[in-house]
Design an enzyme around this catalytic site. Structure first.
Site, PDB file in Angstrom:
ATOM      1  N   GLU A 175       0.790  -1.334   0.050  1.00 52.10           N
ATOM      2  CA  GLU A 175       0.025   0.067   0.172  1.00 52.10           C
ATOM      3  C   GLU A 175       0.879   1.141   0.033  1.00 52.10           C
ATOM      4  O   GLU A 175       0.655   2.090   0.773  1.00 52.10           O
ATOM      5  CB  GLU A 175      -0.912   0.036   1.066  1.00 52.10           C
ATOM      6  CG  GLU A 175      -2.120  -1.132   1.049  1.00 52.10           C
ATOM      7  CD  GLU A 175      -3.307  -0.956   2.187  1.00 52.10           C
ATOM      8  OE1 GLU A 175      -2.980  -0.291   3.371  1.00 52.10           O
ATOM      9  OE2 GLU A 175      -4.378  -1.345   1.855  1.00 52.10           O
ATOM     10  N   GLU A 373      -5.819  -8.332  -1.152  1.00 49.91           N
ATOM     11  CA  GLU A 373      -6.716  -7.953   0.299  1.00 49.91           C
ATOM     12  C   GLU A 373      -7.963  -7.529   0.079  1.00 49.91           C
ATOM     13  O   GLU A 373      -8.091  -6.720  -0.793  1.00 49.91           O
ATOM     14  CB  GLU A 373      -5.835  -6.937   1.107  1.00 49.91           C
ATOM     15  CG  GLU A 373      -4.499  -7.111   1.940  1.00 49.91           C
ATOM     16  CD  GLU A 373      -3.994  -5.942   2.468  1.00 49.91           C
ATOM     17  OE1 GLU A 373      -4.893  -5.176   3.308  1.00 49.91           O
ATOM     18  OE2 GLU A 373      -2.752  -5.814   2.688  1.00 49.91           O
TER      19      GLU A 373
HETATM   20  P1  P53 Z   1      -6.690  -2.601   9.542  1.00 50.39           P
HETATM   21  C1  P53 Z   1      -6.292   1.433   6.197  1.00 50.39           C
HETATM   22  C2  P53 Z   1      -5.670   1.909   7.305  1.00 50.39           C
HETATM   23  C3  P53 Z   1      -4.535   1.020   7.703  1.00 50.39           C
HETATM   24  C4  P53 Z   1      -3.984   0.243   6.910  1.00 50.39           C
HETATM   25  O1  P53 Z   1      -6.633  -2.545   8.125  1.00 50.39           O
HETATM   26  C5  P53 Z   1      -4.900  -0.387   6.010  1.00 50.39           C
HETATM   27  C6  P53 Z   1      -5.835   0.456   5.313  1.00 50.39           C
HETATM   28  C7  P53 Z   1      -6.641  -0.050   4.099  1.00 50.39           C
HETATM   29  O2  P53 Z   1      -6.161   0.599   3.109  1.00 50.39           O
HETATM   30  O3  P53 Z   1      -4.218  -1.123   5.067  1.00 50.39           O
HETATM   31  C8  P53 Z   1      -4.209  -2.744   4.694  1.00 50.39           C
HETATM   32  O4  P53 Z   1      -6.094  -3.661   9.923  1.00 50.39           O
HETATM   33  C9  P53 Z   1      -3.278  -2.982   5.202  1.00 50.39           C
HETATM   34  C10 P53 Z   1      -3.258  -4.234   6.226  1.00 50.39           C
HETATM   35  C11 P53 Z   1      -4.394  -3.803   7.091  1.00 50.39           C
HETATM   36  C12 P53 Z   1      -5.532  -4.024   6.230  1.00 50.39           C
HETATM   37  O5  P53 Z   1      -5.569  -3.131   5.462  1.00 50.39           O
HETATM   38  O6  P53 Z   1      -6.546  -1.151   9.886  1.00 50.39           O
HETATM   39  O7  P53 Z   1      -2.244  -3.504   4.095  1.00 50.39           O
HETATM   40  O8  P53 Z   1      -1.968  -4.336   6.984  1.00 50.39           O
HETATM   41  O9  P53 Z   1      -4.377  -4.696   8.116  1.00 50.39           O
HETATM   42  C13 P53 Z   1      -6.961  -3.840   7.207  1.00 50.39           C
HETATM   43  O10 P53 Z   1      -8.525  -2.793   9.792  1.00 50.39           O
END
Ligand code: P53
Length: 478
Positions: A175, A373
């Site tokens: 990301e 994801e």
């Molecule tokens: P969580 C948003 C905010 C933080 C991380 O997120 C994020 C995103 C989504 O774009 O990224 C991804 O755990 C990331 C993972 C993460 C997942 O989204 O905040 O690649 O590491 O765990 C879900 O609910």
């Protein structure tokens, strides 16, 4: 049948969110190791080094480091064809600036990949997933420093060489476009180890660190191809389409401008040069960057083989101020889409948006895509167990049904070249955004709460058996 027989059905995680073993076998401290637990509306704090008495959820996480054999067996039971995880940079180069790698760290991933390959599970590996060495932040200022390019490339090269016969699919930075959200300190820190000084211009810093990362990524792609042409290296984008609230032309322009922030990274990764809208913005905002001629050549020579992306939700923008919530901090929660609902963490659920994302990415770039994801965070506890001993996560099943339905349409009706589907957090793990254990994504329940209490025992949820059926029928029976 929309999906080929070798379609990569699987699941996704990241090293720091599940491994634990944060200081074992020579592992160094990573940026994830200095972040405390937070919650919805309560940001995680970034501490100066590891401070005694703080709750750092990633230190133990779900102890995958010691339990991976049983966990991989459960993934195999579900029928996984692929499993996406990352290599913790700090296991290989604990401080990031050593010249020789840590053999114990390399050995751990050898064993993990062997375990996966034993069940014909294809490893899909991210090199840097929110977990750079903390030493690189303290000593060099993170990716603000050009030296980071060489440190990363050294790390990437060691991994490509060592695992070339085990890992075919790679991604460079997880990301990478998340950091465009400069209002949120979390994003710059987790992506790039950025801690802004007062006198620094956030946009200037953003584009400088992004440039160094894009160059590092391109150099890594080129090296991987030299080591083995069989290795496919992708970028990894958080793809969150931004819709205009209305057909007011001003809303349309605003939505395109918002998408520039997200597309900027993919545009460079795939096309190998900077897009005109970025050059114009730098000029208009007087942003001066350290970009050499050699850098521009590197970008051209290291374009990616495919795009891996995460998809969770869509956002909405408008120029109508009466529709913009002023009491909300998160940019993607400021305007509601009247057609969609949000989960407990304010994430707007939009299955059709996945088809839209696939269409737009496929048309814009004409390269293969991989969904690495997708998923929904839900509150679940063992108290929700039914008489059959399972948590009935029907909300999760419904989310996936609707999303896979749209993914099928994109492949069948829109001709999208899609390599795989790896739902996020296939086993409950630590949330990146909040540090919570109780924001659960898994097909497998892990007994642990936000305070770190629990047996760490694993148990399939209802969705485990549902997803197993989906994979067994190659997406026919949802
Ligand atoms: P969580 C948003 C905010 C933080 C991380 O997120 C994020 C995103 C989504 O774009 O990224 C991804 O755990 C990331 C993972 C993460 C997942 O989204 O905040 O690649 O590491 O765990 C879900 O609910």
């Amino acid at each position: 049948m929309p999906f080929s027989k070798d379609f990569l059905w699987g699941g996704a995680v990241a090293a720091h969110q599940l491994e634990g073993g944060w200081n074992e076998d020579g592992k160094g401290v990573s940026v994830a190791d200095v972040m405390t637990v937070g919650g919805y509306g309560k940001p995680r704090r970034i501490t100066r080094g590891v401070v005694a008495g703080e709750n750092y959820p990633n230190h133990e996480a779900i102890d995958f480091y010691h339990r991976y054999k049983k966990d991989v067996k459960m993934f195999a039971d579900m029928g996984f064809k692929a499993f996406r995880t990352s290599i913790a940079w700090t296991r290989i180069f604990p401080n990031g600036d050593e010249t020789q790698p840590n053999e114990a760290g390399l050995k751990f991933y050898d064993d993990l990949f062997d375990e996966m390959l034993k069940y014909n599970i294809e490893p899909v590996i991210t090199l840097s997933h929110f977990e750079m060495p903390y030493n690189l932040v303290v000593k060099y200022g993170g990716w603000k420093n050009r030296k980071l390019i060489d440190f990363f490339v050294r790390f990437a090269k060691v991994c490509f060489k060592r695992y070339q016969h085990k890992v075919k699919y790679w991604m460079t930075f997880n990301e990478i476009n998340n950091q465009a959200n400069i209002e949120n300190d979390f994003c710059g820190f987790t992506n790039s180890g950025v801690v802004l000084r007062k006198e620094e211009n956030p946009l200037q810093v953003l584009y400088q660190v992004s440039h160094y990362e894009l160059v590092a990524s391109a150099k890594a792609v080129k090296i991987a191809h030299e080591i083995s042409p069989d290795m496919k290296v992708g970028c990894m984008l958080a793809y969150q389409p931004v819709y205009p609230l209305t057909c007011n032309p001003d809303d349309i322009i605003l939505s395109v401008q918002e998408m520039h922030k997200r597309n900027f990274y993919g545009d460079v990764h795939v096309r190998g040069h900077y897009p005109a809208y970025a050059l114009a913005q730098w000029k208009n905002k007087n942003i001066q960057l350290d970009i050499t001629k050699e850098d521009l050549v590197a970008l051209k020579e290291g374009t990616v083989d495919y795009i891996g992306f995460s998809y969770y939700q869509t956002a909405v923008v408008t120029t109508d101020e009466s529709k913009i919530k002023t009491d909300v901090k998160e940019a993607d929660e400021k305007v509601d889409n009247p057609y969609l609902k949000r989960n407990d963490w304010g994430w707007q659920i939009d299955p059709v948006g996945l088809r839209y994302a696939l269409m737009v990415l496929s048309e814009r770039y004409e390269v293969p895509l991989m969904i690495v994801e997708n998923g929904i965070g839900l509150h679940e506890t063992e108290a929700d167990e039914q008489s059959d001993g399972m948590i009935h996560d029907d909300g999760r099943i419904a989310y996936f049904q609707a999303h896979i339905e749209q993914m099928k349409k994109a492949v069948e009706e829109d001709g999208v070249d899609l390599w795989g589907y790896m739902p996020w957090g296939c086993i409950d793990l630590v949330s990146a955004g909040t540090g919570e254990m109780e924001k659960r994504y898994g097909f497998i329940y892990v007994d642990k709460d936000n305070q770190g209490n629990g047996t760490l025992n694993r148990k399939p949820k209802k969705s485990f058996y549902w997803y197993k059926k989906v994979i067994a029928t190659n997406g026919e029976d949802l």
